[in-house]
Design a protein around this motif. Structure first.
Motif, mmCIF file in Angstrom:
data_model
loop_
_atom_site.group_PDB
_atom_site.id
_atom_site.type_symbol
_atom_site.label_atom_id
_atom_site.label_comp_id
_atom_site.label_asym_id
_atom_site.label_seq_id
_atom_site.Cartn_x
_atom_site.Cartn_y
_atom_site.Cartn_z
ATOM 1 N N ARG A 1 -0.137 -4.193 -4.705
ATOM 2 C CA ARG A 1 -1.021 -4.702 -5.733
ATOM 3 C C ARG A 1 -0.349 -4.454 -7.072
ATOM 4 N N GLY A 2 -0.166 -5.504 -7.830
ATOM 5 C CA GLY A 2 0.481 -5.400 -9.132
ATOM 6 C C GLY A 2 -0.212 -6.307 -10.130
ATOM 7 N N GLN A 3 0.574 -6.893 -11.025
ATOM 8 C CA GLN A 3 0.015 -7.704 -12.097
ATOM 9 C C GLN A 3 -0.301 -9.133 -11.680
ATOM 10 N N ILE A 4 0.320 -9.637 -10.606
ATOM 11 C CA ILE A 4 0.045 -11.012 -10.181
ATOM 12 C C ILE A 4 -1.356 -11.063 -9.585
ATOM 13 N N PRO A 5 -2.205 -11.978 -10.031
ATOM 14 C CA PRO A 5 -3.542 -12.073 -9.446
ATOM 15 C C PRO A 5 -3.462 -12.523 -7.984
ATOM 16 N N ARG A 6 -4.308 -11.948 -7.175
ATOM 17 C CA ARG A 6 -4.333 -12.296 -5.755
ATOM 18 C C ARG A 6 -5.072 -13.613 -5.575
ATOM 19 N N GLU B 1 16.615 -1.487 -3.326
ATOM 20 C CA GLU B 1 15.372 -1.941 -2.706
ATOM 21 C C GLU B 1 14.712 -2.906 -3.676
ATOM 22 N N ALA B 2 14.524 -4.132 -3.240
ATOM 23 C CA ALA B 2 13.905 -5.158 -4.078
ATOM 24 C C ALA B 2 12.593 -5.592 -3.440
ATOM 25 N N ILE B 3 11.508 -5.434 -4.181
ATOM 26 C CA ILE B 3 10.198 -5.898 -3.724
ATOM 27 C C ILE B 3 9.946 -7.217 -4.430
ATOM 28 N N ILE B 4 9.899 -8.284 -3.644
ATOM 29 C CA ILE B 4 9.791 -9.631 -4.208
ATOM 30 C C ILE B 4 8.658 -10.389 -3.523
ATOM 31 N N PRO B 5 8.139 -11.448 -4.154
ATOM 32 C CA PRO B 5 7.142 -12.275 -3.470
ATOM 33 C C PRO B 5 7.734 -12.865 -2.193
ATOM 34 N N ALA C 1 5.513 -11.790 -15.647
ATOM 35 C CA ALA C 1 5.253 -10.387 -15.334
ATOM 36 C C ALA C 1 4.695 -10.269 -13.920
ATOM 37 N N GLY C 2 4.994 -9.166 -13.266
ATOM 38 C CA GLY C 2 4.421 -8.892 -11.958
ATOM 39 C C GLY C 2 5.129 -9.537 -10.788
ATOM 40 N N GLU D 1 -7.225 -7.685 -0.932
ATOM 41 C CA GLU D 1 -6.975 -6.517 -1.765
ATOM 42 C C GLU D 1 -5.508 -6.413 -2.193
ATOM 43 N N PHE D 2 -4.585 -6.952 -1.364
ATOM 44 C CA PHE D 2 -3.155 -6.823 -1.644
ATOM 45 C C PHE D 2 -2.456 -8.175 -1.580
ATOM 46 N N ASN D 3 -1.350 -8.292 -2.340
ATOM 47 C CA ASN D 3 -0.471 -9.450 -2.247
ATOM 48 C C ASN D 3 0.536 -9.220 -1.124
ATOM 49 N N VAL D 4 0.999 -10.299 -0.495
ATOM 50 C CA VAL D 4 2.031 -10.200 0.535
ATOM 51 C C VAL D 4 3.391 -10.314 -0.147
ATOM 52 N N ASN D 5 4.222 -9.307 0.076
ATOM 53 C CA ASN D 5 5.552 -9.257 -0.510
ATOM 54 C C ASN D 5 6.586 -9.067 0.585
ATOM 55 N N ALA D 6 7.832 -9.081 0.195
ATOM 56 C CA ALA D 6 8.930 -8.729 1.088
ATOM 57 C C ALA D 6 9.737 -7.643 0.390
ATOM 58 N N THR D 7 10.144 -6.651 1.143
ATOM 59 C CA THR D 7 11.012 -5.602 0.622
ATOM 60 C C THR D 7 12.384 -5.781 1.259
#
Length: 114
Positions: free
Chosen positions: A36-41, A5-9, A88-89, A56-62
């Motif tokens: 929500r991680g280290q990358i600023p929103r 499982e890869a969570i990526i931008p 990082a992040g 509040e959250f970044n949009v990612n793809a899993t």
């Protein structure tokens, strides 16, 4: 078998797909996720552009891939090389065991179902 499982931008999803095609995998699953991680929103404009807000959250793809044990290192390396810029992040990759897999159409079990 292993589940990767890869969570990526979300913006790097295309490069991850291209990298997986090079390995000629049987298939993969992906879905949009938020976290929500280290990358600023990023700051977003709302309404008519008169006000801004920070989501509040970044949009990612899993991306979820089931592979034979022998393919794990190759798949992880392809994901890293196609999505990482070294900051990082940028996401996470999780690898876990899969006890069994069953193809619903053919009713095959185990590695032949993947």
């Amino acid at each position: 078998m292993k589940k990767i499982e890869a969570i990526i931008p979300h913006a790097r999803l295309g490069s991850a797909f291209a990298a997986m095609e090079e390995l000629k995998l049987g298939g993969l699953t992906y879905y949009e996720s938020k976290g929500r991680g280290q990358i600023p929103r990023p700051e977003m404009h709302s309404g008519r552009g008169t006000s801004t807000y920070r989501p509040e959250f970044n949009v990612n793809a899993t991306v979820v891939i089931i592979v034979k044990d022998s393919m794990v290192d190759k798949v992880v390396e392809k994901i890293l090389s196609s999505t990482s810029t070294g900051l990082a992040g940028e996401g996470k990759i999780f690898v876990s065991d899969v006890d069994d897999a069953i193809d619903i159409g053919s009713k095959q079990r185990g590695e032949s179902a993947v």
